[in-house]
Design a protein around this motif. Structure first.
Motif, PDB file in Angstrom:
ATOM      1  N   LEU A  91       0.647  -1.223   0.122  1.00 15.15           N
ATOM      2  CA  LEU A  91      -0.052  -0.066  -0.082  1.00 15.15           C
ATOM      3  C   LEU A  91       0.843   1.119  -0.144  1.00 15.15           C
ATOM      4  O   LEU A  91       0.519   2.115  -0.730  1.00 15.15           O
ATOM      5  N   GLU A  92       2.033   1.364   0.835  1.00 23.99           N
ATOM      6  CA  GLU A  92       2.738   2.361   0.871  1.00 23.99           C
ATOM      7  C   GLU A  92       3.626   2.604  -0.519  1.00 23.99           C
ATOM      8  O   GLU A  92       3.651   3.701  -1.089  1.00 23.99           O
ATOM      9  N   ARG A  93       3.853   1.366  -1.242  1.00 24.34           N
ATOM     10  CA  ARG A  93       4.785   1.512  -2.521  1.00 24.34           C
ATOM     11  C   ARG A  93       3.631   2.112  -3.353  1.00 24.34           C
ATOM     12  O   ARG A  93       4.071   3.022  -4.413  1.00 24.34           O
ATOM     13  N   GLU A  94       2.503   1.534  -3.323  1.00 21.66           N
ATOM     14  CA  GLU A  94       1.523   2.177  -4.584  1.00 21.66           C
ATOM     15  C   GLU A  94       0.938   3.694  -4.252  1.00 21.66           C
ATOM     16  O   GLU A  94       0.970   4.427  -5.147  1.00 21.66           O
ATOM     17  N   ARG A  95       1.076   3.926  -2.926  1.00 25.85           N
ATOM     18  CA  ARG A  95       0.902   5.529  -2.591  1.00 25.85           C
ATOM     19  C   ARG A  95       2.003   6.425  -3.169  1.00 25.85           C
ATOM     20  O   ARG A  95       1.734   7.498  -3.964  1.00 25.85           O
ATOM     21  N   ALA A  96       3.196   5.882  -3.042  1.00 28.91           N
ATOM     22  CA  ALA A  96       4.426   6.550  -3.370  1.00 28.91           C
ATOM     23  C   ALA A  96       4.457   6.692  -4.888  1.00 28.91           C
ATOM     24  O   ALA A  96       4.823   7.727  -5.351  1.00 28.91           O
ATOM     25  N   ALA A  97       4.078   5.613  -5.606  1.00 25.70           N
ATOM     26  CA  ALA A  97       4.082   5.616  -7.224  1.00 25.70           C
ATOM     27  C   ALA A  97       3.137   6.513  -7.623  1.00 25.70           C
ATOM     28  O   ALA A  97       3.325   7.390  -8.612  1.00 25.70           O
ATOM     29  N   GLU A  98       1.781   6.667  -6.873  1.00 26.42           N
ATOM     30  CA  GLU A  98       0.749   7.425  -7.223  1.00 26.42           C
ATOM     31  C   GLU A  98       1.109   8.976  -7.271  1.00 26.42           C
ATOM     32  O   GLU A  98       0.898   9.967  -8.118  1.00 26.42           O
ATOM     33  N   ARG A  99       1.756   9.118  -6.211  1.00 26.62           N
ATOM     34  CA  ARG A  99       2.509  10.573  -5.773  1.00 26.62           C
ATOM     35  C   ARG A  99       3.457  10.956  -6.914  1.00 26.62           C
ATOM     36  O   ARG A  99       3.290  12.098  -7.360  1.00 26.62           O
ATOM     37  N   SER A 100       4.166  10.057  -7.181  1.00 24.03           N
ATOM     38  CA  SER A 100       5.138  10.305  -8.332  1.00 24.03           C
ATOM     39  C   SER A 100       4.432  10.471  -9.657  1.00 24.03           C
ATOM     40  O   SER A 100       4.981  11.482 -10.432  1.00 24.03           O
ATOM     41  N   ARG A 101       3.485   9.516  -9.866  1.00 26.36           N
ATOM     42  CA  ARG A 101       2.918  10.033 -11.336  1.00 26.36           C
ATOM     43  C   ARG A 101       2.123  11.395 -11.314  1.00 26.36           C
ATOM     44  O   ARG A 101       2.346  11.942 -12.162  1.00 26.36           O
ATOM     45  N   THR A 102       1.587  11.838 -10.266  1.00 25.95           N
ATOM     46  CA  THR A 102       0.943  12.952 -10.201  1.00 25.95           C
ATOM     47  C   THR A 102       1.720  14.111 -10.181  1.00 25.95           C
ATOM     48  O   THR A 102       1.476  15.202 -11.295  1.00 25.95           O
ATOM     49  N   ALA A 103       2.895  13.993  -9.441  1.00 27.89           N
ATOM     50  CA  ALA A 103       3.967  15.108  -9.665  1.00 27.89           C
ATOM     51  C   ALA A 103       4.289  15.174 -10.976  1.00 27.89           C
ATOM     52  O   ALA A 103       4.812  16.179 -11.574  1.00 27.89           O
ATOM     53  N   ALA A 104       4.866  13.868 -11.791  1.00 27.98           N
ATOM     54  CA  ALA A 104       5.353  14.087 -12.993  1.00 27.98           C
ATOM     55  C   ALA A 104       4.336  14.754 -14.150  1.00 27.98           C
ATOM     56  O   ALA A 104       4.974  15.237 -15.280  1.00 27.98           O
ATOM     57  N   ALA A 105       3.020  14.565 -13.580  1.00 28.13           N
ATOM     58  CA  ALA A 105       2.120  15.081 -14.811  1.00 28.13           C
ATOM     59  C   ALA A 105       1.957  16.461 -14.663  1.00 28.13           C
ATOM     60  O   ALA A 105       1.862  17.288 -15.670  1.00 28.13           O
ATOM     61  N   PHE A 106       2.414  17.200 -13.452  1.00 22.56           N
ATOM     62  CA  PHE A 106       2.378  18.626 -13.363  1.00 22.56           C
ATOM     63  C   PHE A 106       3.646  19.291 -13.637  1.00 22.56           C
ATOM     64  O   PHE A 106       4.000  20.570 -13.662  1.00 22.56           O
ATOM     65  N   LEU A 107       4.540  18.604 -13.968  1.00 24.50           N
ATOM     66  CA  LEU A 107       6.013  19.065 -14.252  1.00 24.50           C
ATOM     67  C   LEU A 107       6.011  20.128 -15.734  1.00 24.50           C
ATOM     68  O   LEU A 107       6.570  21.084 -15.733  1.00 24.50           O
ATOM     69  N   PRO A 108       5.351  19.605 -16.678  1.00 21.26           N
ATOM     70  CA  PRO A 108       5.242  20.442 -17.787  1.00 21.26           C
ATOM     71  C   PRO A 108       4.506  21.802 -17.601  1.00 21.26           C
ATOM     72  O   PRO A 108       4.913  22.804 -18.155  1.00 21.26           O
TER      73      PRO A 108
END
Length: 204
Positions: A91-108
């Motif tokens: 669960l913690e690994r999935e949360r970290a991965a989701e946070r990473s995907r969301t942050a990466a989507a806002f980089l542009p």
């Protein structure tokens, strides 16, 4: 001396009254012993091993069965604890991965904001167009994450999607419809981030 033979004992006559005619005479000879008859076991006969489902387990067998149950119980507790820990890690690994995907989507979006600010000094009028482009890009990112934007006017008021912050008298608007959106809403149903803050036409 001459031996005289012994005379037989005299027969004593039976002076009892004879049984009346038609009476039942008791059986002669020895009577059978009283008690249950039939093919069943005798009273003093011990029941066989099959009488109670087999021989009773010994104390050693009980101890062995208890130890086996305790071992299974400890193994089940250990498996449950390992499953809980593994689930927490996943669960913690999935949360970290989701946070990473969301942050990466806002980089542009951040990149475009920095470009707009960098060119604001050279052409102050271009900053408005740059901010509008970045805004549209950010809205698109949020929609791709599953939270579409809602800022429609003229639609019927829906308490599940709208939050009323004011009621206005507008003769050109249908009563009970959204006149102005003060803050856009994002998401639908159970995936709603927030409702839209709106003003609604007053009902007659």
């Amino acid at each position: 001396m001459p031996i005289h033979p012994r005379e037989p004992d005299p027969v004593v006559p039976d002076h009892t009254d004879p049984a009346p005619e038609g009476a039942v005479h008791p059986p002669q000879g020895d009577l059978p012993p009283a008690g249950p008859t039939g093919p069943g076991p005798a009273a003093d006969e011990e029941p066989g091993p099959d009488a109670a489902g087999g021989p009773a387990p010994s104390e050693d067998e009980y101890t062995t069965a208890i130890r086996e149950l305790e071992d299974r119980w400890r193994r089940a507790l250990a498996d449950l604890d390992n499953l809980r820990k593994r689930h927490a890690r996943e669960l913690e690994r999935e949360r970290a991965a989701e946070r990473s995907r969301t942050a990466a989507a806002f980089l542009p979006v951040l990149d475009n904001l920095e470009l707009a600010l960098a060119h604001a000094g050279a052409d102050p009028g271009a900053i408005v167009q740059g901010v509008q482009a970045v805004h549209d890009q950010a809205v698109n990112v949020v929609e791709l994450l599953g939270y579409p934007r809602h800022a429609e006017t003229g639609v019927a008021f829906d308490p599940a999607r709208h939050e009323v912050v004011g009621v206005v008298q507008d003769p050109d608007a249908t009563p009970g419809t959204v006149v102005e959106v003060l803050r856009a809403g994002y998401g639908d149903g159970e995936r709603q981030l927030r409702p839209a803050a709106v003003t609604v036409a007053k009902r007659e």
